[in-house]
Design a protein around this motif. Structure first.
Motif, short mmCIF file in Angstrom:
data_model
loop_
_atom_site.label_atom_id
_atom_site.label_comp_id
_atom_site.label_asym_id
_atom_site.label_seq_id
_atom_site.Cartn_x
_atom_site.Cartn_y
_atom_site.Cartn_z
N VAL A 184 16.87 13.59 -10.51
CA VAL A 184 16.25 13.06 -9.28
C VAL A 184 14.75 13.35 -9.32
O VAL A 184 13.91 12.49 -9.00
N PHE A 185 14.42 14.58 -9.76
CA PHE A 185 13.01 14.99 -9.84
C PHE A 185 12.22 14.06 -10.76
O PHE A 185 11.15 13.56 -10.41
N GLU A 186 12.79 13.77 -11.93
CA GLU A 186 12.09 12.90 -12.88
C GLU A 186 11.96 11.48 -12.35
O GLU A 186 10.94 10.82 -12.55
N GLU A 187 12.98 11.02 -11.66
CA GLU A 187 12.92 9.67 -11.08
C GLU A 187 11.76 9.56 -10.10
O GLU A 187 11.00 8.60 -10.12
N ILE A 188 11.65 10.55 -9.23
CA ILE A 188 10.57 10.51 -8.24
C ILE A 188 9.22 10.52 -8.96
O ILE A 188 8.31 9.77 -8.61
N ARG A 189 9.13 11.39 -10.01
CA ARG A 189 7.87 11.46 -10.74
C ARG A 189 7.51 10.13 -11.38
O ARG A 189 6.36 9.68 -11.35
N GLU A 190 8.50 9.48 -11.97
CA GLU A 190 8.21 8.21 -12.65
C GLU A 190 7.85 7.12 -11.65
O GLU A 190 6.95 6.31 -11.89
N VAL A 191 8.55 7.09 -10.53
CA VAL A 191 8.23 6.08 -9.51
C VAL A 191 6.83 6.34 -8.96
O VAL A 191 6.05 5.42 -8.75
N LYS A 192 6.51 7.62 -8.78
CA LYS A 192 5.18 7.98 -8.29
C LYS A 192 4.11 7.46 -9.26
O LYS A 192 3.08 6.91 -8.85
N ALA A 193 4.39 7.62 -10.55
CA ALA A 193 3.43 7.13 -11.55
C ALA A 193 3.32 5.61 -11.48
O ALA A 193 2.23 5.04 -11.60
N ALA A 194 4.45 4.94 -11.25
CA ALA A 194 4.45 3.47 -11.17
C ALA A 194 3.74 2.98 -9.92
O ALA A 194 3.28 1.84 -9.87
N ALA B 291 11.61 16.74 -3.45
CA ALA B 291 10.73 15.59 -3.39
C ALA B 291 9.27 16.02 -3.34
O ALA B 291 8.40 15.41 -3.98
N MET B 292 9.00 17.08 -2.58
CA MET B 292 7.61 17.52 -2.46
C MET B 292 7.10 18.07 -3.80
O MET B 292 5.97 17.82 -4.19
N LEU B 293 7.97 18.80 -4.51
CA LEU B 293 7.58 19.32 -5.82
C LEU B 293 7.31 18.18 -6.80
O LEU B 293 6.45 18.28 -7.67
N ALA B 294 8.05 17.08 -6.62
CA ALA B 294 7.91 15.96 -7.55
C ALA B 294 6.72 15.06 -7.19
O ALA B 294 6.43 14.12 -7.91
N GLY B 295 6.06 15.34 -6.09
CA GLY B 295 4.83 14.61 -5.80
C GLY B 295 4.92 13.58 -4.70
O GLY B 295 4.06 12.68 -4.62
N ALA B 296 5.91 13.67 -3.81
CA ALA B 296 6.00 12.71 -2.71
C ALA B 296 4.81 12.88 -1.76
O ALA B 296 4.37 13.99 -1.51
N ASP C 89 0.83 -1.21 0.00
CA ASP C 89 0.00 0.00 0.00
C ASP C 89 0.86 1.25 0.00
O ASP C 89 0.38 2.35 -0.26
N GLU C 90 2.11 1.08 0.38
CA GLU C 90 3.01 2.22 0.47
C GLU C 90 4.37 1.78 -0.08
O GLU C 90 4.81 0.66 0.16
N ILE C 91 5.00 2.69 -0.82
CA ILE C 91 6.32 2.41 -1.37
C ILE C 91 7.33 3.38 -0.76
O ILE C 91 7.11 4.58 -0.76
N ASP C 92 8.40 2.84 -0.20
CA ASP C 92 9.48 3.68 0.32
C ASP C 92 10.62 3.65 -0.69
O ASP C 92 11.34 2.66 -0.78
N MET C 93 10.76 4.73 -1.47
CA MET C 93 11.83 4.76 -2.48
C MET C 93 13.03 5.54 -1.94
O MET C 93 12.89 6.38 -1.07
N VAL C 94 14.21 5.20 -2.46
CA VAL C 94 15.39 5.99 -2.12
C VAL C 94 15.73 6.88 -3.31
O VAL C 94 15.54 6.48 -4.45
N ILE C 95 16.22 8.10 -3.03
CA ILE C 95 16.64 8.95 -4.15
C ILE C 95 18.05 8.54 -4.56
O ILE C 95 18.76 7.87 -3.82
N ASP C 96 18.42 8.96 -5.75
CA ASP C 96 19.79 8.72 -6.23
C ASP C 96 20.67 9.81 -5.63
O ASP C 96 20.72 10.94 -6.14
N ARG C 97 21.34 9.47 -4.50
CA ARG C 97 22.14 10.49 -3.80
C ARG C 97 23.29 10.96 -4.67
O ARG C 97 23.70 12.12 -4.60
N GLY C 98 23.81 10.05 -5.50
CA GLY C 98 24.92 10.43 -6.38
C GLY C 98 24.51 11.56 -7.31
O GLY C 98 25.22 12.56 -7.44
#
Lengths: 325, 299
Positions: free
Chosen positions: A178-188, A216-221, A159-168
């Protein structure tokens, strides 16, 4: 505390176009005011000195238990261990059925189905299954792998996904990636809630934590989370306070409410109370529920239960009276 | 305790006295009481000696946590190693003989010679118990004759965390006589020092801290014996309690509280104890559990 983190030019209108290009996003994030480290640490320390007693303590203990994401993220996790963790989450204190349930069970993606099934069998469907994803804890995998990881966890019943950002990428300044990654994971994620883990211990500065929060908040977390629990520095009162201020300012700027989850290193009821006081003083009642604030923890639950037993019986309890996980 | 005048060197003129801040001993460190409270300790004639920390029930709780944490390592250490460390404690005590004699004299109102004799007896008591560490198992354990093809072996094991109320009338010898038998077999201890004469106990903590005794094996609290005894007797993570320093009436109440988690209880002797006499094994065996193993003879 002044609302110092909302950028002066960041009104409702201007936030929608900050992520149109790498340069615009970088300008916005690096334009966020710097963090007063001394003031932040002093404020967090001051909020940690409150004394919570009697009825307020009973309320805080039950609230903290209901906010726990009961976690097992070990290489040695077995289906049996996940099932027993689910049982514990559904009935934390077998000797006292008035103890509230935890908010979620947090596991690796391949254990999500086991957890879902165990919770259904226990009649505890109200407890969510949270699954880490995107190559947790390092996040070092291709985008395709991260998305597949996420979809698999959701399909398994998370029900919940805990993703890690790409710190590198973040530390190299490639914020848009990083922004796009969060957006795509959010969509998934689909209907599942998305928690974004920064790994504060690897971000090096408070300024970076503030930037990561806004990014992260701008990207939809739906939630921002301090850390994986796998590095030396995890959730600390100052870095959590900084994130609490960021979600407060984000709601002031956009009207959207985002949750916060400190994780790692919170082991005692006393520690948990410090975080609850910070939430109450920084964000107020709106965030004092498992919908908006969580603890990522495993051993914390036992200490909360021992304190609860002390409050009920007047005697100090011991580790013999809680389950060993 | 010497007076400021006694320490004044006439050649250098008056010297400011350096007063000692007595502190608790919990988990290998010397904290003040969590409550911030202290109480006045006087000598037998009512003269002020020092302020001692007045521990609260939360200090008692912290001490139990420290003792529990230390139990695995201490009970798992070899008996030989425990004996060596206890003998080391006696060596360190010997080096501070004068200080302890002075503290005992002040606390109990004894002459210098008598206080010296009691201090020496306390040091000898440590040595006596240190020697028992690798011998007690042979005396109270052993092979049992059974009617079957089995080796049947009984061995004593430490009970766990033991709360000790130190005797009120023998500030050092009494304390050593109840503390050493608890820890020599592998238990860890939370000691409540004699209420009116806690200074020798608090100084003993400094000796323990410098004797390779792992932190948390002995935790020393000073303050109201009754105030600290109640939470310790009711504590669910304490396995046994020695009521040597409790008055008869509260002792009954404490026994009742201790029954909740089936603590082992060592009752205070109604006729009093002569601490100078040869102690026997009772205080060691009171805090031991017997483990019996059946092993088939492979014939």
């Amino acid at each position: 505390m002044p609302t110092d983190a909302a950028p002066r030019d960041a009104g409702r209108g201007s936030l929608s176009d900050v992520a149109t290009s790498d340069a615009a996003l970088r300008r916005f994030l690096q334009g966020l005011p710097g963090v007063d480290a001394v003031g932040l640490e002093a404020r967090a320390a001051a909020l940690g000195t409150r004394s919570i007693k009697t009825t307020a303590k009973a309320y805080a203990l039950d609230l903290a238990i209901s906010m726990i994401d009961l976690t097992t993220l070990e290489g040695a996790d077995t289906p049996g261990k996940v099932r027993s963790l689910c049982t514990k989450g559904a009935h934390p204190d077998p000797g006292d059925r008035s103890a509230p349930r935890v908010a979620a069970i947090c596991v690796y993606p391949d254990m999500a189905a086991t957890a879902r099934q165990a919770l259904t069998e226990l009649g505890a469907d109200g407890i969510n299954v949270a699954s880490v994803a995107t190559a947790f804890p390092s996040g070092r995998a291709s985008m395709a792998v991260k998305l597949a990881d996420t979809r698999e966890a959701v399909a398994a019943g998370a029900d919940e996904i805990d993703m890690v950002i790409d710190r590198g990428a973040f530390l190299a300044g490639r914020y848009l990636q990083v922004f796009e990654e969060i957006r795509e994971v959010k969509a998934a994620c689909g209907a599942a809630h998305l928690k974004v883990i920064f790994e504060n211990g690897e971000l090096a500065t408070y300024d970076n934590i503030r930037r990561a929060s806004w990014l992260a908040m701008l990207a939809g977390a739906d939630f921002i989370k301090t850390s994986t629990g796998k590095v030396a520095v995890n959730a600390t009162p100052p870095n959590t306070l900084l994130m609490l201020e960021a979600v407060r300012d984000f709601r002031a700027a956009t009207g959207q409410q985002v949750g916060v989850k400190p994780a790692g290193g919170i082991r005692t009821a006393k520690d948990a109370f410090k975080y609850l006081v910070m939430v109450n003083e920084t964000l107020g009642d709106d965030w004092l529920s498992p919908h908006w604030f969580r603890f990522g923890a495993s051993s914390l639950l036992n200490d909360l239960l021992m304190q609860r037993q002390k409050l009920a019986t007047g005697r100090y309890s011991g580790p013999d009276y809680v389950t060993v996980d | 305790m010497s007076t400021p005048e006694a320490r004044t060197s006439p050649a250098r003129g008056a010297r400011l006295s350096v007063l000692k801040t007595y502190k608790l001993y919990v988990g290998g460190t010397f904290p003040r009481s969590e409550s911030g409270r202290v109480y006045e300790v006087t000598d037998a004639k009512g003269q002020w000696l020092a302020n001692a920390p007045r521990a609260s029930r939360k200090d008692a709780r912290d001490a139990v946590v420290a003792a529990r944490k230390a139990f695995g390592g201490w009970s798992g250490a070899t008996a030989y190693n425990r004996g060596q460390i206890l003998y080391r404690v006696a060596e360190m005590l010997e080096g501070r003989r004068e200080q302890f004699a002075a503290e005992v004299a002040a606390a109990e109102g004894l002459s210098k010679a008598k206080a010296q004799a009691r201090t020496d007896a306390a040091i000898d008591r440590w040595v006596w118990y240190a020697g028992w560490s690798d011998k007690v198992a042979q005396v109270v354990g052993g092979g049992n004759p059974v009617a079957g093809p089995f080796f049947n072996l009984s061995t004593p094991e430490p009970t766990g965390v033991v709360a000790v109320l130190a005797p009120q009338n023998a500030s050092l010898l009494g304390l050593v006589s109840v503390l050493a038998p608890v820890i020599v077999t592998g238990n860890t201890a939370v000691v409540v020092a004699a209420q009116d004469a806690p200074l020798p106990a608090l100084s003993l903590a400094e000796v323990l801290a410098t004797s390779d005794l792992p932190g948390g094996v002995v935790n020393v609290l000073s303050g109201g014996t009754a105030e600290l005894a109640r939470p310790l007797a009711a504590h669910q993570d304490v396995n046994a309690i020695d009521l040597a320093g409790a008055d008869p009436e509260p002792a009954t109440e404490l026994e009742r509280a201790a029954a909740d988690n089936l603590k082992r209880v060592l009752r205070p002797a109604p006729e009093g104890v002569d601490w100078a006499a040869e102690p026997g094994l009772e205080r060691m065996t009171a805090f031991l559990e017997t483990k019996t193993v059946w092993h088939p003879i492979g014939a």
